[in-house]
Each structure stands twice: as structure tokens, then as C-alpha cells.
Scaffold this motif. Structure first.
Motif, mmCIF file in Angstrom:
data_model
loop_
_atom_site.group_PDB
_atom_site.id
_atom_site.type_symbol
_atom_site.label_atom_id
_atom_site.label_comp_id
_atom_site.label_asym_id
_atom_site.label_seq_id
_atom_site.Cartn_x
_atom_site.Cartn_y
_atom_site.Cartn_z
ATOM 1 N N ASP A 146 0.744 -1.062 0.018
ATOM 2 C CA ASP A 146 -0.046 0.019 0.117
ATOM 3 C C ASP A 146 0.831 1.274 0.059
ATOM 4 O O ASP A 146 1.494 1.576 1.052
ATOM 5 C CB ASP A 146 -0.792 -0.157 1.304
ATOM 6 C CG ASP A 146 -2.027 1.070 1.219
ATOM 7 O OD1 ASP A 146 -1.721 1.922 0.613
ATOM 8 O OD2 ASP A 146 -2.877 1.060 2.197
ATOM 9 N N ALA A 201 -6.118 -0.173 -4.114
ATOM 10 C CA ALA A 201 -5.661 0.921 -3.513
ATOM 11 C C ALA A 201 -6.628 2.388 -3.641
ATOM 12 O O ALA A 201 -6.913 3.143 -2.875
ATOM 13 C CB ALA A 201 -4.211 1.008 -3.846
ATOM 14 N N ARG A 223 -9.622 1.935 -1.647
ATOM 15 C CA ARG A 223 -9.336 1.741 -0.083
ATOM 16 C C ARG A 223 -10.175 0.376 0.369
ATOM 17 O O ARG A 223 -10.664 0.269 1.169
ATOM 18 C CB ARG A 223 -9.524 2.738 0.920
ATOM 19 C CG ARG A 223 -8.760 4.147 0.721
ATOM 20 C CD ARG A 223 -7.566 3.831 0.233
ATOM 21 N NE ARG A 223 -6.735 3.203 1.579
ATOM 22 C CZ ARG A 223 -5.266 2.779 1.577
ATOM 23 N NH1 ARG A 223 -5.125 2.531 0.579
ATOM 24 N NH2 ARG A 223 -4.893 2.368 2.670
#
Length: 644
Positions: A143, A190, A193
């Protein structure tokens, strides 16, 4: 059948040279992959080279003594995670030497444009992110927004999703999610989220029954808004198995699931909070499998290309690459490959491990726009097409009068009208026979043997109904199907009834021993680290397979007699044929003592038997020299007792 005499394929060419490629991926303009090296005792390392430049020498990023292997769930997989941060390459990996998570960053050095060389320069020394502790890590994602590694962890309390900062060393994990069951196939979106993963209870195997979970990550990387997708959610009355969730660039989730009886792709659209969910099942319905049984992490059979999906599906034992288009059409690619694994795409580029009937394993790169491809062989050694026995799809009537599939390989150097026959089957037992070029098979056919590789009832690749034939029937259905495969080939004049050998390893070693115990059609056998003691296995197996025997045999308390009746170690006095055994002294799955007991019992009765124990090998031999030795000794043993 070829009339002229062909060269004999030597064991050193089968196992002594070629590395095994695993888990390829595209990172920007680069192809990155894992390489397991038999000439380095099975050490696994990471290599990289420019996309589409097969002649450029790759750079090794994790040289000796690094060994990229995980032990999660006993079988491992998915040790490596890679990302580009601008032009910098970030790698994290789990190292076998300490089971710790390591990280390193490289910068790319631009060479002369006319030069074919390139180089990644390490920016920092390798950092050990984790404290050494009693846990196993794997299956991570990076991440970049939070500068953390998110991945899976197994410890004595169960499975967990955890994170580690990429900026610190010697850390304890931050726990994000915990389960008493097992977790796999973590996928990060990503942009929105979100995390997706597969979860199952240890009372089931993941290909039998599991759940797909989808969750939102908050600002502090805590999980919120979990959605559980299962057979009840999808209004499916039967068991359901999910495989390989992946995110598209537009934020849609794609996953394989088998509610139709076949692993097909389903698309799931969600809003930013997971409150509005639309599921597109049966968008691409085919009677074919686009998934594998999930023995290890890191497997992949499809990937996103825009709003389309490119994937490989198995039908009639053969894998085909296809584009599953958003409009519902399926467009197959005309390629000389029939086996694909490790698919990964980026933009309009695809990478995979591929092989064909006459082409051994290599890195396959496909430009989806230009429709051009390259294939980089794992070994410089190649067989001439005239020296290759092409597998023939062979259907026969097996147990319960049902159709069973196998691959039949005719002998190349046939000296007599009826050749000796080697019967083999895949391990697992939930698995599938290879259809790509297998040099071990060619080792035998070059010596005048016919080979049949049996997809006995219970094999994957033929739908759930075929797979479920083995439910409660391990040691019965597989044994009967291998026996009937040999009988069928004898009946049609493709095998010498006096020279029938059977070979197996691990679970297929159990099947081979069952064949030797239950019938006299086989004249000789060879087993590597075979399952022999079902009761001992039920009482000592690791948590991934803790209840697998309940599916394969039955509950040990209520079906105890079945466990006794089907355990080779309890029925070794029924074996009257020569047998050669191989076992590693470091085998933590099946103790080598079990093979020794088989040897001692046969020796006491005067049955020809030979055992070979290897000090530094575990379950599944990895050292190329050992593999060569095993193949040579097996062939010599067969020649000695079959008078070939």
C-alpha cells in the motif's frame, strides 16, 4: 510410431538443468518472476528484465543466500510482492532462512539506448521488517499511500491479515483482521481503499467450500463494512468455492466461483462504501474450469485488461487462453500452448508460464493489441519435434462405469510390438494431470515405454461433479481408475500385460500402493514419500488438511475400519511385486519411517525391495541432483525386474 531410432533422453536433461519458473508479473515496463533452481538445491530467487526482450540477460535481484519461500499452510506460495514507486522498484519477500519479511528498494540506471543491458541499483541495504517469531507470512500487497505491507499471517491462533511499515525494521505485526479459519488470495484496491480475500473453515478444503470477503479500509487501515459472499448470499443451494479475486482499474471485482458446477468468472460491482452491490453471474458461462485447486498461495488463472478479463480455462484436460469481453463474448487465442499458469496483466500486456505439446515451460509474453507474443524457455535444452511423444486424450470406462480421462503417450523407440506401460497419476489427490510437455514422460517414451497419466475420478479440471467422485472414495475410485486405464490399454493392444509398472509420489504414491495391494495387473512399482498410514495422518496432519480425510475417507471415529482397510501400511502383506521407495529424512508431512516399515515388511517376505533415503530432502524433492538420482534408480530397478 516413429520407425527410426531416436536418441535416449538422459535424466540430467530432465531435472539437472532447467529452473522452475513461478509467479510471473508485469511491473511497469518490466517482467519479474521467481526462479527455483535445482542446481542450487531448490533455492528460489527473483529475476527481472525488460518486457518483450527475451534475449536480454535478466538481473537477479535476490542473490544467494536469499531463498524466497514461505511455509504458510504447510505448502507456502506467494513469497514476493513488488511495486513501482515512480521509477523506484520496491520488493518485499519472505525468506526461508528465517521466515521473516524483508524489503529492498532499487533505482533504475538508464544505459546507452543502443545497449541491450540494463541495471537496477540498490538504494538501500535489505531491511528485515519483522521480528523473528513463531509465525508464517505470505500473500502480501504493498500500500504505497500508507507505505505499508499488508499480508497474511498464520500462527497458532489462526490466520490473520496484518501490516508492517516499510520504514521500520524488527517490528511486531499490526493486526487488521483475524480468523480461526484460513485466509488466502488477498487483493487490494488502493484507489477505493478496499480489500478482498478468500476465507474458509479448516473443516473444508478451499476448493470444496469457502467464502469471498470484501471490506473497506478506513484512514487508519482498520477494516470496516465487511461483506460475506457465500452460497447463501448467491442463493446457491450447493457448496461453492471462490478463487483468485482481482480488481479492475475501474474498481470492479472479478472472481472465479463454481455455483454452476464449473469454476466460471463472476463480476461484482460495488459502491465506495460497499452498501450497493451488483453481481453479474453467468456473464461468461462455459462448461470449463478457469481455476485450480488452491494448494498454494500465489496461483492465478486470469487477470483484468481494462473492463475485460484475460484468462485460461481447462476443457477436456487442455488449457486455452481467452479474452472474456465486457459484452459477454469470449474470444480465444490461437496459440501453440495448451497449459497456462501464473497469469498477470498490466495495461494491454500479459505474462504467464506456458507450455505446449512440443514446447516445455517458459515465460509467455503477449501483446494484446499487436497480437504478438514471445516465449522464453526455462532451459536452453530442446527436444526435436520428431523425438517427442505427443499426449493423446484417452477416455475409458472407469469405476462405476463412468467415463474417465487420461493422457496416453506412445513410445518413441519401440523395440517390440507391445511396449511396457508406465501408469502414473497426479498427486493431491485433488489435482490434474499436466498436458504440456513433461520431460520425465519423454524420458520413458524415449526408452520404448508407453505412459498413461490418469485423471482419475476426483481430479480437477472437469467440473465439480467429476471432482466429487472422490468424496469418501480415496483409495477406491483412484485405484480402480488407474487399474482400468492399464486394463483398457492392454485390451486394445497398446501395452504388454507382463510389463506394467506404476509410479506415484505423496498422494499418488498412496494410489500406487493401493493398486499393488488390490490387483495383480501391475508387475512393479515405485513410490516417492508415499502416504501409507491414514490413521497416523488423521491424527498428526497440519491444520490446512486437518479435516481433508473426512472428505476423502470419512470420519475417523465412525469409519475407522475404512482407514485400516485402505492404509497401505496395514496391508503391505498383499504386495507381491518388486517395489522401490524414496523418502527424505526431513519430510515433515509423511515421516520417512513409514517407507522404512513398508521396506522391512517386504524384505521379511522375500519380495524384492529397495529404499533410498535422502538426508537433506523434505516432502517434495527440490535438489536437481536428487531428482536425477531418483529417475535413474527407478529406471534401473524396472529394467532389472522386468527384463527390459
Amino acid at each position: 510410431m516413429k520407425n527410426k531410432t531416436m536418441r535416449i533422453l538422459h535424466a540430467e536433461k530432465v531435472y539437472g538443468e532447467a529452473p522452475i519458473f513461478k509467479e510471473p508479473r508485469i511491473i511497469g515496463d518490466w517482467v519479474l518472476w521467481l526462479e527455483q533452481r535445482p542446481n542450487e538445491k531448490g533455492r528460489t530467487t527473483a529475476l527481472i528484465r525488460p518486457w518483450g526482450q527475451k534475449d536480454v540477460l535478466p538481473q537477479e535481484l535476490t542473490p544467494y543466500p536469499s531463498d524466497l519461500r514461505t511455509k504458510i499452510h504447510g505448502y507456502g506460495g506467494a513469497p514476493l510482492t513488488a511495486n513501482l514507486d515512480g521509477s523506484d522498484l520496491i520488493l518485499t519477500w519472505v525468506d526461508k532462512k528465517d521466515n521473516c519479511l524483508w524489503m529492498r528498494t532499487w533505482s533504475y540506471e538508464e544505459k546507452n539506448k543502443n545497449s541491450s543491458s540494463f541495471k537496477f541499483i540498490p538504494k538501500i541495504e535489505s531491511i528485515c521488517l519483522t521480528k523473528k517469531d513463531n509465525f508464517f507470512l505470505a500473500g502480501g500487497v504493498i500500500d504505497l499511500e500508507k507505505n505499508i505491507w499488508i499480508g497474511l499471517m498464520e500462527n497458532e491462533e489462526g490466520d490473520h491479515i496484518v501490516s508492517f511499515s516499510l520504514k521500520k525494521n524488527d517490528q511486531y505485526p499490526k493486526f487488521i483482521y483475524s480468523s480461526q479459519g484460513l485466509l488466502g488470495y488477498l487483493a487490494l484496491n488502493a484507489k477505493d481503499r478496499k480489500l478482498a480475500w478468500v476465507e474458509w473453515s479448516n473443516t473444508s478444503m478451499p476448493w470444496d467450500l469457502n467464502e469471498l470477503k470484501l471490506a473497506k479500509l478506513d484512514e487508519n487501515v482498520n477494516i470496516i463494512n465487511i461483506v460475506n459472499f457465500n452460497n447463501e448470499y448467491l442463493k446457491c443451494t450447493e457448496k461453492i468455492s471462490f478463487f483468485n479475486p482481482i480488481w479492475s482499474d475501474s474498481g470492479h471485482l472479478f472472481v472465479a466461483e463454481d455455483s454452476s458446477g464449473w469454476w466460471n468468472i463472476t463480476q461484482i460491482k460495488t459502491d465506495i462504501t460497499n452498501n450497493s452491490i451488483t453481481i453479474f453471474q453467468n456473464k461468461w458461462t462455459i462448461k470449463a474450469e478457469i481455476a485450480f485447486p488452491q494448494w498454494v498461495l500465489g496461483m492465478s488463472s486470469f487477470s483484468c485488461v481494462g473492463d475485460d478479463v484475460v484468462g485460461a480455462f481447462a476443457q477436456e484436460g487442455i488449457w486455452t487462453l481467452a479474452l472474456f469481453q465486457e459484452n459477454g463474448f469470449i474470444k480465444t487465442f490461437d496459440l501453440p500452448f495448451i497449459e497456462f499458469s501464473g497469469l498477470h496483466s498490466n495495461q494491454n500486456r500479459l505474462v504467464a508460464i506456458a507450455s505446449g505439446s512440443e514446447i516445455s515451460d517458459g515465460i509467455f509474453e503477449l501483446d494484446l493489441l499487436a497480437k504478438s507474443w514471445e516465449h522464453t524457455l526455462a532451459s536452453s535444452f530442446c527436444l526435436d519435434p520428431t523425438e517427442i511423444s505427443i499426449g493423446e486424450s484417452f477416455w475409458f470406462i472407469g469405476s462405476n462405469q463412468e467415463n474417465v480421462h487420461a493422457w496416453y503417450y506412445p513410445p518413441i523407440n519401440r523395440q517390440i510390438s507391445l511396449p511396457p506401460l508406465l501408469v502414473k497419476s497426479h498427486s493431491g489427490p485433488t489435482g490434474m494431470a499436466r498436458c504440456g510437455l513433461d520431460l520425465e514422460v519423454q524420458f520413458w517414451t524415449s526408452r520404448g515405454w508407453a505412459v498413461v497419466d490418469v485423471n482419475y475420478g476426483g481430479s480437477s479440471g472437469f467440473g465439480r461433479e467429476y471432482r466429487d467422485r472422490l468424496r469418501g472414495n480415496w483409495g477406491v475410485i483412484d485405484v480402480l481408475d488407474c487399474t482400468k486405464a492399464a486394463q483398457s490399454l492392454i485390451a486394445i493392444g497398446k501395452a504388454d500385460k507382463d510389463r506394467i509398472a506404476i509410479l506415484g509420489s505423496s498422494a499418488s504414491g498412496f494410489t500406487a500402493l493401493g493398486c499393488l495391494i488390490s490387483t495383480d495387473i501391475f508387475n512393479i512399482g515405485a513410490c516417492k514419500y508415499a502416504v501409507t498410514d491414514l490413521i497416523g495422518m488423521a491424527n498428526s496432519t497440519h491444520r490446512f488438511e486437518e479435516f481433508y480425510l473426512d472428505y476423502l475417507i470419512g470420519n475417523i471415529e465412525t469409519d475407522y475400519e475404512k482407514y485400516l482397510k485402505r492404509s497401505p501400511i496395514e496391508n503391505v502383506n498383499a504386495i507381491n511385486m518388486p517395489l522401490i521407495l524414496f523418502h527424505g529424512l526431513k519430510d515433515e508431512v509423511i515421516p520417512s519411517d513409514q517407507s522404512v516399515v513398508i521396506k522391512d515388511a517386504l524384505l521379511k517376505r522375500g519380495i524384492p525391495v529397495q529404499i533410498n533415503l535422502f538426508e537433506n530432502e523434505g516432502h517434495g524433492f527440490k535438489d536437481g541432483r536428487i531428482k536425477v538420482d531418483v529417475l535413474k534408480k527407478t529406471e534401473a530397478f524396472f529394467r532389472q525386474y522386468l527384463n527390459i
